[in-house]
Scaffold this motif. Structure first.
Motif, PDB file in Angstrom:
ATOM      1  N   ARG A 133     -21.448  43.062  17.129  1.00 22.88           N
ATOM      2  CA  ARG A 133     -21.953  42.175  16.089  1.00 22.88           C
ATOM      3  C   ARG A 133     -22.787  42.959  15.091  1.00 22.88           C
ATOM      4  O   ARG A 133     -23.266  44.049  15.382  1.00 22.88           O
ATOM      5  N   PRO A 134     -22.993  42.413  13.898  1.00 22.17           N
ATOM      6  CA  PRO A 134     -23.926  43.054  12.963  1.00 22.17           C
ATOM      7  C   PRO A 134     -25.313  43.194  13.589  1.00 22.17           C
ATOM      8  O   PRO A 134     -25.716  42.370  14.417  1.00 22.17           O
ATOM      9  N   LYS A 135     -26.061  44.202  13.169  1.00 29.72           N
ATOM     10  CA  LYS A 135     -27.304  44.558  13.845  1.00 29.72           C
ATOM     11  C   LYS A 135     -28.493  43.671  13.491  1.00 29.72           C
ATOM     12  O   LYS A 135     -29.361  43.418  14.317  1.00 29.72           O
ATOM     13  N   ASP A 215     -16.176  37.425  10.711  1.00 31.99           N
ATOM     14  CA  ASP A 215     -16.420  38.722  10.090  1.00 31.99           C
ATOM     15  C   ASP A 215     -16.137  38.612   8.603  1.00 31.99           C
ATOM     16  O   ASP A 215     -14.996  38.385   8.191  1.00 31.99           O
ATOM     17  N   TRP A 227     -21.752  43.569   5.851  1.00 33.64           N
ATOM     18  CA  TRP A 227     -20.929  42.957   6.897  1.00 33.64           C
ATOM     19  C   TRP A 227     -21.730  41.782   7.450  1.00 33.64           C
ATOM     20  O   TRP A 227     -22.819  41.950   7.964  1.00 33.64           O
ATOM     21  N   ASP A 229     -21.948  37.887   9.512  1.00 31.53           N
ATOM     22  CA  ASP A 229     -21.438  36.842  10.395  1.00 31.53           C
ATOM     23  C   ASP A 229     -22.256  35.584  10.136  1.00 31.53           C
ATOM     24  O   ASP A 229     -23.383  35.458  10.615  1.00 31.53           O
ATOM     25  N   ARG A 234     -26.167  36.927  11.320  1.00 34.46           N
ATOM     26  CA  ARG A 234     -26.468  38.348  11.463  1.00 34.46           C
ATOM     27  C   ARG A 234     -25.713  39.126  10.386  1.00 34.46           C
ATOM     28  O   ARG A 234     -24.665  38.692   9.905  1.00 34.46           O
ATOM     29  N   TYR A 235     -26.267  40.298  10.031  1.00 38.29           N
ATOM     30  CA  TYR A 235     -25.650  41.110   8.990  1.00 38.29           C
ATOM     31  C   TYR A 235     -25.959  42.584   9.219  1.00 38.29           C
ATOM     32  O   TYR A 235     -26.853  42.948  10.006  1.00 38.29           O
ATOM     33  N   ALA A 236     -25.205  43.428   8.537  1.00 38.29           N
ATOM     34  CA  ALA A 236     -25.456  44.870   8.543  1.00 38.29           C
ATOM     35  C   ALA A 236     -25.078  45.408   7.177  1.00 38.29           C
ATOM     36  O   ALA A 236     -24.039  45.036   6.622  1.00 38.29           O
ATOM     37  N   LYS A 276     -16.163  48.641  10.071  1.00 36.94           N
ATOM     38  CA  LYS A 276     -17.369  47.822  10.121  1.00 36.94           C
ATOM     39  C   LYS A 276     -18.334  48.260  11.221  1.00 36.94           C
ATOM     40  O   LYS A 276     -19.539  48.000  11.132  1.00 36.94           O
ATOM     41  N   GLU A 277     -17.834  48.927  12.259  1.00 37.81           N
ATOM     42  CA  GLU A 277     -18.666  49.259  13.409  1.00 37.81           C
ATOM     43  C   GLU A 277     -19.222  50.670  13.362  1.00 37.81           C
ATOM     44  O   GLU A 277     -19.867  51.113  14.315  1.00 37.81           O
TER      45      GLU A 277
END
Length: 591
Positions: A133-135, A215, A227, A229, A234-236, A276-277
């Motif tokens: 998931r985004p951090k 996503d 990125w 969700d 959550r986002y990054a 994305k990861e």
């Protein structure tokens, strides 16, 4: 019968049954709509039976795995009342990720597998990879990049009550990005996030969409990428150092065959592949007129001579040390992980043009990318080999929008000279005359494309919605016969067509005279007398703001204006009754 909310096409009457209007006051959205609103959609299938409280499917909805209790007590209370949050000027505070990704395989057999641009490295020991998931948590972030978030009251309960297929729409408006439910009677969006920069493009990954997470990648005028969700809030941020490209993002697309890879185009003429990861790597793209060239911009060729990079003949690819083709899967010579080749972003970097990339699309088989730019060229790029296949010149000025038919035979491209023109992978086969101002968007109607006859639609700044039909059997007969011998297509184009196992009446034989030994990639626009003219099937004038987007869904046509006014034009009953199973991204709820 034709009025403001209906229009009559040969197949029947289209009627507006659902619409989402922008708020009258743009102040909460960060000012006026500087960039046109772009809409994406996805269908999410919720379970038929309701999830029990604490069910695994909604653990992530409330905030995660390790911090489940904390998010249940804090995050839920913050969002149930719908109160907006404002961030301070301190840097991002990252939540711990729920899992880590191991990009390098450990088994020797895995290292022997071929690596391509869109391949995925296996995880260690063959273990099933956990969802990453985004951090960052939007509800608790202190980033100044996100200035405001407001969720609908009772969002968690609303999602928990969903059953069956639900279609969500996403669009940008001024400095905000909105998430709404198609067909919902609710006045407020499910979520509205306001940024300090203008969102310019976004895309949602249909292959990973689920009731637990979505996503979404959002590109900004500053070149930043997020990125996101929206379900788990959550986002990054990606490319936050600006080491890859700080020019505005013009388009973003998830790679259809991948759950992690996406491609972004920029106003500096580049296209960049991301995962994305992955974290950002220390990467500086090479310049075709950089240190390896002389002052005149000429680079050294294989024979030692000097030549200038020609954007109509090739793309300039910079492969990072961790590129799948060059890194050997991130392993050193002794089979151990190589830290310098550990997978990071970007995956690859393409310099395509000296002018801005306006938009791009994937071919149906995900092997090719069709890109248009302000230099007036339509380029077909082999995405796996990272090579330019063909370059087609427009009649006038820049190209504004592009679409690829789902059988792979035709590409539509619009010039800023108010003429959309369907172009095959061989040559320009038709011109379409009907708009009186610049064309904003176009798309194929899959429901009315059967391999013989094709339907597509376009919208423009003249506020016209135009439907077009053309027959592939008639396109090889131009309106006026050319007085000179028709320009022959290049051999690389023919090989591309043959690889698709497609045949067309206008495709020259591979044994045609004059084709042997030719490898030119650039195709100038043919004489206007050599191409057929397609007349509109329907022209509908729509009152209001400038039209910026059009999408064909199985049961309706979706149009969008610059200020975010979304309309669903439901199809005639005869068409809806024969709608077949569609891709998830194309399903809409209107019945």
């Amino acid at each position: 019968m034709d009025n403001e909310s209906t229009f009559v096409a040969p197949e029947g009457v289209y009627t507006v049954t659902d619409e989402h209007k922008p708020p009258p006051n743009f102040a909460p959205y960060g000012g006026p709509a500087v960039y046109p609103s772009k809409v994406s959609s996805v269908v999410v299938t919720f379970p038929a039976t309701k999830q029990q409280s604490g069910a695994p499917g909604f653990v992530q909805l409330l905030g995660g795995n390790k911090d489940t209790k904390k998010d249940k007590t804090n995050g839920l209370k913050e969002r149930e009342d719908g109160i907006s949050l404002s961030s301070s000027d301190t840097p991002d505070e990252a939540d711990q990720p729920t899992s880590t990704q191991e990009h390098a395989p450990t088994s020797p057999s895995a290292s022997q597998e071929p690596h391509t641009l869109f391949s995925h490295n296996p995880t260690a020991s063959g273990k099933k990879k956990q969802t990453v998931r985004p951090k960052h948590n939007i509800r608790t972030t202190s980033s100044t990049f996100i200035t405001r978030i407001q969720n609908a009251e009772g969002l968690v309960k609303t999602l928990q009550s969903k059953q069956g297929d639900t279609t969500f729409l996403f669009y940008n408006l001024a400095k905000s990005w909105l998430w709404i439910e198609a067909g919902s009677k609710a006045k407020d969006p499910l979520s509205r996030i306001t940024f300090s920069k203008h969102p310019t493009c976004h895309d949602v990954n249909a292959s990973t969409a689920s009731p637990e997470h979505l996503d979404v990648v959002i590109g900004f005028s500053s070149g930043d990428l997020v990125w996101l969700d929206p379900i788990t809030s959550r986002y990054a941020r990606l490319n936050k150092q600006g080491c890859i490209s700080n020019s505005p993002c013009t388009a973003v697309r998830w790679v259809p065959s991948s759950s992690t890879l996406f491609i972004v185009s920029h106003a500096d003429g580049t296209i960049v592949v991301y995962d994305k990861e992955r974290d950002d790597g220390a990467f500086v793209p090479q310049d075709p007129i950089g240190k390896s060239t002389d002052l005149n911009g000429a680079s050294s060729s294989e024979d030692g001579s000097q030549r200038e990079w020609d954007p109509t003949d090739s793309i300039f690819v910079t492969m990072p040390p961790w590129h799948p083709v060059t890194s050997g899967g991130g392993l050193s010579s002794n089979g151990k992980p190589d830290k310098e080749k550990a997978a990071k972003n970007p995956v690859s970097h393409w310099r395509v043009s000296r002018r801005s990339i306006v938009d791009f699309v994937f071919s149906p088989d995900v092997k090719y990318v069709g890109a248009i730019s302000e230099d007036g060229c339509l380029r077909v790029i082999d995405a796996l080999a990272e090579q330019l296949v063909d370059c087609y010149a427009s009649y006038f000025g820049a190209l504004t929008c592009i679409a690829w038919s789902h059988d792979g035979r035709f590409i539509l491209a619009c010039t800023d000279h108010i003429e959309p023109r369907p172009a095959s992978l061989i040559l320009v086969v038709a011109r379409c005359q009907g708009h009186s101002s610049f064309v904003s968007a176009l798309a194929f109607d899959d429901l009315r494309c059967d391999g013989r006859t094709y339907r597509f639609g376009s919208v423009g700044e003249d506020n016209k919605l135009i439907l077009w039909d053309f027959s592939s059997g008639a396109l090889h007969r131009p309106k006026f016969q050319a007085s000179h011998h028709q320009r022959m297509s290049m051999s690389s184009t023919i090989s591309l067509a043959l690889r698709r196992d497609r045949s067309a009446q206008y495709l020259p034989s591979i044994n045609s005279p004059g084709l042997e030994g030719r490898s030119f990639r650039y195709h100038p626009a043919p004489s206007r007398n050599e191409t057929a003219v397609v007349q509109p099937v329907l022209v509908k004038n729509i009152e209001g703001d400038i039209l910026t987007a059009i999408s064909f869904l199985p049961r309706s046509i979706l149009t969008t204006t610059k200020s975010g006014h979304v309309k669903f034009w439901i199809r005639p009953l005869a068409l809806r009754s024969r709608t077949k199973t569609s891709r998830a991204v194309d399903i809409d709820p209107l019945t």
